[in-house]
Motif scaffolding. Structure first.
Motif, mmCIF file in Angstrom:
data_model
loop_
_atom_site.group_PDB
_atom_site.id
_atom_site.type_symbol
_atom_site.label_atom_id
_atom_site.label_comp_id
_atom_site.label_asym_id
_atom_site.label_seq_id
_atom_site.Cartn_x
_atom_site.Cartn_y
_atom_site.Cartn_z
ATOM 1 N N ASP A 10 0.835 -1.190 0.000
ATOM 2 C CA ASP A 10 0.000 0.000 0.000
ATOM 3 C C ASP A 10 0.875 1.247 0.000
ATOM 4 N N PHE A 11 0.352 2.336 -0.510
ATOM 5 C CA PHE A 11 1.065 3.605 -0.514
ATOM 6 C C PHE A 11 1.109 4.177 0.899
ATOM 7 N N SER A 12 2.157 4.956 1.174
ATOM 8 C CA SER A 12 2.273 5.600 2.489
ATOM 9 C C SER A 12 3.060 6.903 2.354
ATOM 10 N N ILE A 13 2.991 7.712 3.395
ATOM 11 C CA ILE A 13 3.765 8.963 3.423
ATOM 12 C C ILE A 13 5.260 8.653 3.503
ATOM 13 N N PRO A 14 5.712 7.772 4.442
ATOM 14 C CA PRO A 14 7.147 7.505 4.532
ATOM 15 C C PRO A 14 7.762 6.912 3.261
ATOM 16 N N SER A 15 6.979 6.138 2.513
ATOM 17 C CA SER A 15 7.533 5.557 1.287
ATOM 18 C C SER A 15 7.438 6.525 0.107
ATOM 19 N N GLY A 16 6.839 7.701 0.327
ATOM 20 C CA GLY A 16 6.867 8.773 -0.652
ATOM 21 C C GLY A 16 5.714 8.848 -1.635
ATOM 22 N N GLU A 17 4.772 7.899 -1.585
ATOM 23 C CA GLU A 17 3.683 7.922 -2.562
ATOM 24 C C GLU A 17 2.523 8.824 -2.155
ATOM 25 N N LEU A 18 2.455 9.205 -0.891
ATOM 26 C CA LEU A 18 1.377 10.067 -0.399
ATOM 27 C C LEU A 18 1.957 11.343 0.189
ATOM 28 N N GLY A 19 1.222 12.429 0.003
ATOM 29 C CA GLY A 19 1.602 13.693 0.620
ATOM 30 C C GLY A 19 1.064 13.761 2.042
#
Length: 192
Positions: free
Chosen positions: A160-169
């Motif tokens: 899943d996308f996340s802030i720490p992995s950079g895909e979410l603001g």
């Protein structure tokens, strides 16, 4: 056939499908997909300057509270949905290991088999799961205003996308350019 242009989520995506010049934003299509498939955490429409629309999907997973990153453990909601599909995977790894020799792409109920060495692809979830997701996409497509707004291909991403992995603001909006760069090989395979 015309080309589609998907731009920023809050702006209209221009589409000149069969010369009709339709314009539509991607977010309503993405949100409709998540309504039809509650197991989906994030959906990102792709198709910028392409003839068809495709979608990158992530399944809901547990989050590591210390790092904020998604874990391999699927959410209780997804596990329950998988059991309804006669799939008893509890993690993304278990779900994906079933068919690790296949590319994670599905189009019109047919799976594309490709060796892992051909490109940077992720394995395909169990066929029964892909079929259940295709049914949800078919339901979402039945609500599309026009054929140019129908999803023709999709891929389930392994995390899943996340802030720490950079895909979410910071407001949890998709960073579309980052995601497109990260999963470019999958996106390009949609259009081969």
């Amino acid at each position: 056939m015309g080309l589609l242009a998907v731009t920023d989520a809050n702006h209209s995506a221009g589409a000149d499908h069969h010369g009709r010049g339709e314009n539509f934003p991607p977010v309503p299509i993405e949100e409709n997909m998540k309504k039809e498939l509650p197991c989906i955490s994030k959906a990102m429409l792709v198709g910028d300057k392409r003839k068809i629309l495709a979608m990158l999907l992530t399944l809901k997973s547990e989050v590591n509270m210390e790092t904020g990153k998604s874990t391999d453990e699927l959410s209780a909601e997804v596990k329950s949905w998988l059991r309804e599909c006669d799939c008893f995977a509890g993690t993304e790894t278990e779900l994906l290991c079933e068919n690790s020799n296949k590319v994670m792409q599905h189009q019109n109920n047919s799976t594309y088999s490709t060796s892992k060495s051909e490109a940077n692809f992720f394995p395909l979830p169990q066929e029964i799961v892909m079929e259940a997701i295709q049914k949800g996409i078919d339901r979402a497509n039945s609500k599309a205003i026009s054929n140019s707004q129908k999803i023709q291909k999709f891929a389930i991403l392994p995390v899943d996308f996340s802030i720490p992995s950079g895909e979410l603001g910071p407001t949890l909006k998709l960073k579309r350019n980052v995601i497109a760069d990260k999963y470019n090989s999958i996106i390009e395979n949609f259009y081969k």
